[in-house]
Structures are given as C-alpha cells and as structure tokens.
Design a protein around this motif. Structure first.
Motif, PDB file in Angstrom:
ATOM      1  N   SER A 158       4.150   1.705  -3.827  1.00 59.29           N
ATOM      2  CA  SER A 158       4.768   3.111  -3.577  1.00 59.29           C
ATOM      3  C   SER A 158       3.913   4.283  -3.966  1.00 59.29           C
ATOM      4  CB  SER A 158       6.304   3.045  -4.113  1.00 59.29           C
ATOM      5  OG  SER A 158       6.942   1.898  -3.714  1.00 59.29           O
ATOM      6  N   GLY A 159       2.775   3.885  -4.449  1.00 64.17           N
ATOM      7  CA  GLY A 159       1.852   4.932  -4.663  1.00 64.17           C
ATOM      8  C   GLY A 159       1.594   5.249  -6.034  1.00 64.17           C
ATOM      9  N   GLY A 160       2.142   4.449  -6.838  1.00 65.08           N
ATOM     10  CA  GLY A 160       2.128   4.839  -8.349  1.00 65.08           C
ATOM     11  C   GLY A 160       0.369   4.126  -8.640  1.00 65.08           C
ATOM     12  N   VAL A 161      -0.080   5.073  -9.438  1.00 68.59           N
ATOM     13  CA  VAL A 161      -1.588   4.734 -10.011  1.00 68.59           C
ATOM     14  C   VAL A 161      -1.258   4.590 -11.577  1.00 68.59           C
ATOM     15  CG1 VAL A 161      -3.878   5.519  -9.987  1.00 68.59           C
ATOM     16  CG2 VAL A 161      -2.623   5.953  -8.044  1.00 68.59           C
ATOM     17  N   PHE A 162      -2.138   3.668 -12.108  1.00 72.74           N
ATOM     18  CA  PHE A 162      -2.471   3.357 -13.537  1.00 72.74           C
ATOM     19  C   PHE A 162      -3.996   3.862 -13.635  1.00 72.74           C
ATOM     20  CE2 PHE A 162      -3.626   1.266 -17.472  1.00 72.74           C
ATOM     21  CZ  PHE A 162      -2.552   1.755 -18.231  1.00 72.74           C
ATOM     22  N   ALA A 163      -4.170   5.169 -13.920  1.00 75.76           N
ATOM     23  CA  ALA A 163      -5.440   5.804 -14.035  1.00 75.76           C
ATOM     24  C   ALA A 163      -6.236   5.244 -15.271  1.00 75.76           C
ATOM     25  CB  ALA A 163      -5.353   7.473 -14.117  1.00 75.76           C
ATOM     26  N   PRO A 164      -5.846   4.870 -16.344  1.00 72.48           N
ATOM     27  CA  PRO A 164      -6.758   4.414 -17.241  1.00 72.48           C
ATOM     28  C   PRO A 164      -7.536   3.524 -16.895  1.00 72.48           C
ATOM     29  CG  PRO A 164      -4.508   4.760 -18.313  1.00 72.48           C
ATOM     30  CD  PRO A 164      -4.529   4.719 -16.763  1.00 72.48           C
ATOM     31  N   VAL A 165      -7.728   2.556 -16.173  1.00 70.63           N
ATOM     32  CA  VAL A 165      -8.485   1.388 -15.664  1.00 70.63           C
ATOM     33  C   VAL A 165      -9.346   1.783 -14.612  1.00 70.63           C
ATOM     34  CG1 VAL A 165      -6.985  -0.547 -16.552  1.00 70.63           C
ATOM     35  CG2 VAL A 165      -7.022   0.506 -14.150  1.00 70.63           C
ATOM     36  N   GLY A 166      -8.973   3.035 -13.784  1.00 74.10           N
ATOM     37  CA  GLY A 166     -10.052   3.750 -13.225  1.00 74.10           C
ATOM     38  C   GLY A 166     -10.399   2.836 -11.876  1.00 74.10           C
ATOM     39  N   LEU A 167     -11.450   2.419 -11.350  1.00 76.22           N
ATOM     40  CA  LEU A 167     -11.667   1.769 -10.407  1.00 76.22           C
ATOM     41  C   LEU A 167     -12.012   0.179 -10.715  1.00 76.22           C
ATOM     42  CD1 LEU A 167     -13.952   4.372  -8.394  1.00 76.22           C
ATOM     43  CD2 LEU A 167     -11.582   3.947  -8.320  1.00 76.22           C
ATOM     44  N   ALA A 168     -11.473  -0.290 -11.701  1.00 77.46           N
ATOM     45  CA  ALA A 168     -11.653  -1.468 -12.002  1.00 77.46           C
ATOM     46  C   ALA A 168     -11.405  -2.693 -11.090  1.00 77.46           C
ATOM     47  CB  ALA A 168     -11.320  -1.817 -13.492  1.00 77.46           C
ATOM     48  N   THR A 169     -12.258  -3.745 -10.690  1.00 77.00           N
ATOM     49  CA  THR A 169     -11.961  -4.627 -10.115  1.00 77.00           C
ATOM     50  C   THR A 169     -12.039  -6.332 -10.611  1.00 77.00           C
ATOM     51  OG1 THR A 169     -14.267  -4.717  -9.518  1.00 77.00           O
ATOM     52  CG2 THR A 169     -12.985  -3.527  -7.791  1.00 77.00           C
ATOM     53  N   HIS A 170     -12.336  -6.038 -12.094  1.00 78.85           N
ATOM     54  CA  HIS A 170     -12.520  -7.288 -12.683  1.00 78.85           C
ATOM     55  C   HIS A 170     -11.704  -7.082 -14.220  1.00 78.85           C
ATOM     56  CE1 HIS A 170     -15.428  -7.733  -9.839  1.00 78.85           C
ATOM     57  NE2 HIS A 170     -15.563  -8.985 -10.152  1.00 78.85           N
ATOM     58  N   TYR A 171     -11.424  -8.120 -14.689  1.00 79.15           N
ATOM     59  CA  TYR A 171     -10.929  -8.094 -16.161  1.00 79.15           C
ATOM     60  C   TYR A 171     -11.072  -9.497 -16.974  1.00 79.15           C
ATOM     61  CZ  TYR A 171      -6.290  -9.914 -14.409  1.00 79.15           C
ATOM     62  OH  TYR A 171      -5.462 -10.731 -13.471  1.00 79.15           O
ATOM     63  N   HIS A 172     -11.082  -9.442 -17.936  1.00 81.02           N
ATOM     64  CA  HIS A 172     -10.930 -10.618 -18.816  1.00 81.02           C
ATOM     65  C   HIS A 172     -10.363 -10.456 -20.229  1.00 81.02           C
ATOM     66  CE1 HIS A 172     -14.149  -9.703 -21.726  1.00 81.02           C
ATOM     67  NE2 HIS A 172     -14.724  -9.009 -20.630  1.00 81.02           N
TER      68      HIS A 172
END
Length: 345
Positions: A186-200
């Motif tokens: 619905s448009g909510g953004v979690f800003a702290p991770v920014g433009l991250a596309t990977h995680y582990h």
C-alpha cells in the motif's frame, strides 16, 4: 665461517628479488583487469544469462543473479551515495487477481524468511522483495521475485527450495506477516535498508557480500545493495505492470504443486489491503428461546428449568447456610423452613 655467512646472505638476496618481481607482476595484472572492467558495455548487449545459477540461495541468505549487461545511461551517477530510501510501491495496471497473488507471495516470503524477526526485520525483508521487483536484473512481479529460480532448483529465497513450505504456518505469525505485506504493497517504505536487494544472516558469509555495500543490520540479517549505478534509485526505474503468476513448487514425492495448493495458500486466509473497504459484519439475529429445549449437563441429565434461571433456588436447597443444630439440643425453627424432626439423617 665467513664463507657460510656469505652464502646465506646471497640466498636471502636472491629470495627477496624473487618476491619483489612477483609482486610487481601481480600489480601489473590487476591494473590490466581494472582497466578492462571500466570499458562500457555495447548498446546492443543483451541481459546476461543465468550466470549466477551456481550461487543459489543457501540457508539464511538470498541468492545472487548477474547484473544486466545493459548500457548505463549517459550522465548517470556512478558513485555510491550512502543509503537512500526506496520509492513507495505503486500498483499500476494491476487487477484484483494480481493484487491477491502479490499479497500471497509477499506474505509467504515475510513469514518463511523472517518469522522469528521483529516487525522491523520483517518490513526489511518485504522491502528487499519490492526493490527487486523494480530492478532490471530481477523479474518484474512480486511472485516472480519470490519464486525466481524454482524451475531450476536455484531458488533466490531459500525457503522455496528447502522444504519449508511443507510446514503449515502458525495463524498468529501468518496474520502478522500479512499485515506487514499489506502495508508495504500500500506504499509503506522501510527506509533504513535503502535500496538493498540482498541480505544474509550472521550465521553465513556468502561470497557476494564483499562485492556489495552494506546498508543496514536489522535483527539477524545484514542487508546489501550493488555498488555503482546498479545500486542507485535511477537503476530501479521499472514500473509494476501486473501479470502475477503462481508457479509450480516442488513437494515431497516429486510431484510439482501449484503455489495455490501449498499450505501457505489454502490453510489461512489473507486479509484485504488496508485501502480496501471491508463490508460491515451483519448483526446477529435475535435468539428465539420460546421453543428452546432445556439445557443438558455434561453427564447427559436434563437441567431443571428452574435451576437454569438465575436468581431462583430449588426448595431442597433453601435450608443451606442455616446453622447446624447441636446434638444435645433441639433444632431451632426458622420461618419458612421444613419441620424439624429428631430423626437423624
């Protein structure tokens, strides 16, 4: 003795010259590779094939894919600019089926990837999925991102191929994941991770993390984005067009099953998006007790109608609470009580 020392000195000088020559050769080779890597890709280059299939997702991490071999637009910013928040997700020309399937796939990713995480940890995983849906290196749908590589058993998210979907989700955990997915869609953004596309997770150290920029640590996960242009907001310029498809997933026994047949889809309902108007619940009809049979106890005996009504006492219990008579004296008479006899009961 002098000759021995001279021989040792000669060996040390020879060994030092060999090391110096080897270091100079390595520096020259690295400069050649670096110069070659800066050459721009031709305009007619097609996206790279599945070059990263050798690096599927392992437990606790996302998988990697090859960067698209597309030309970088003229004037694009190639330097890293820290952490910038992603744009809100927009549906675009999506129908009701697309919305429902995207909601289902994103909820599954949040639940099976981050069920033990905090709300922020689950929001961060949802943000990675939506960031990938915008990036040209990944599929353009939410379900396509979540189930990418399942047909080749090189899943980008480990829960798709490691048998986790065979476990029925918990009701409370699934409901929380659904709420977070609905807010993200619905448009909510979690800003702290920014433009991250990977995680582990902290428990693993995939080889690709050294070639990326870490954006944040949330719970047990470390989040990363690509360096240079492909890790900027300008590269994530794809508009959502719909076309969500639920893929066939591997199940025990080797027979593929559609995602809609997995326990994640048919065991628990997905709540509507916050923007959807929920129909008010109908008021319960008044209960007609005129012809209602008397209640039955656990033992099967019918409970007296007089006992079932609150505030009324049966005749045989009216003497309860009266003082016990002394054995050496007459039992005191009380108004309205049954006549007292000397016979012991």
């Amino acid at each position: 003795m002098v000759q021995v020392w001279l021989a040792l000195l000669g060996l040390m000088l020879t060994f030092g010259l060999m090391l110096a020559a080897q270091g100079a050769w390595r520096r020259s080779a690295s400069r050649t590779v670096a110069a070659g890597s800066r050459s721009p890709a031709p305009a007619s280059a097609a996206p790279a094939a599945h070059a990263a299939d050798a690096l599927p997702a392992i437990d606790g991490s996302t998988g990697t894919v090859a960067l698209p071999a597309l030309p970088i637009p003229p004037g694009a910013v190639l330097t890293d600019s820290g952490v910038s928040a992603a744009r809100p997700f927009l549906w675009g020309p999506a129908n009701a089926i697309d919305r429902a399937r995207a909601m289902q796939c994103l909820t599954a990713a949040i639940y099976y990837e981050a069920n033990g995480e905090s709300i922020d940890g689950q929001r961060a995983v949802a943000q990675v999925v939506l960031n990938r849906a915008r990036h040209p290196a990944f599929p353009g749908t939410v379900c396509g991102v979540v189930y990418q590589g399942v047909e080749r058993a090189h899943c980008q998210f480990s829960f798709v191929c490691d048998g986790a979907l065979a476990r029925a989700p918990a009701v409370s955990g699934w409901a929380r994941a659904a709420r977070i997915a609905a807010a993200a869609l619905s448009g909510g953004v979690f800003a702290p991770v920014g433009l991250a596309t990977h995680y582990h997770t902290f428990a693993v150290a995939p080889p690709w993390n050294r070639a990326m920029v870490m954006t944040d640590m949330v719970g047990a996960h470390l989040f990363h984005r690509w360096k240079g242009y492909w890790g900027t907001a300008a590269a994530m310029n794809r508009t959502y067009r719909g076309g969500e498809v639920l893929p066939s997933l591997p199940v025990a026994g080797g027979t593929p099953a559609a995602a809609s047949e997995m326990p994640v889809a048919n065991a628990l309902p997905v709540p509507p998006l916050p923007t959807a108007s929920a129909s008010p619940a109908a008021a319960p009809a008044p209960r007609d007790t005129r012809n209602t049979p008397p209640p039955v106890s656990a033992s099967g005996a019918v409970i007296s109608e007089r006992l079932a009504r609150s505030g009324e006492i049966l005749d045989k219990w009216k003497d309860s609470g009266r003082p016990i008579e002394r054995p050496d004296g007459p039992r005191p008479a009380m108004p309205g009580a049954a006549p007292v006899t000397d016979q012991r009961r």
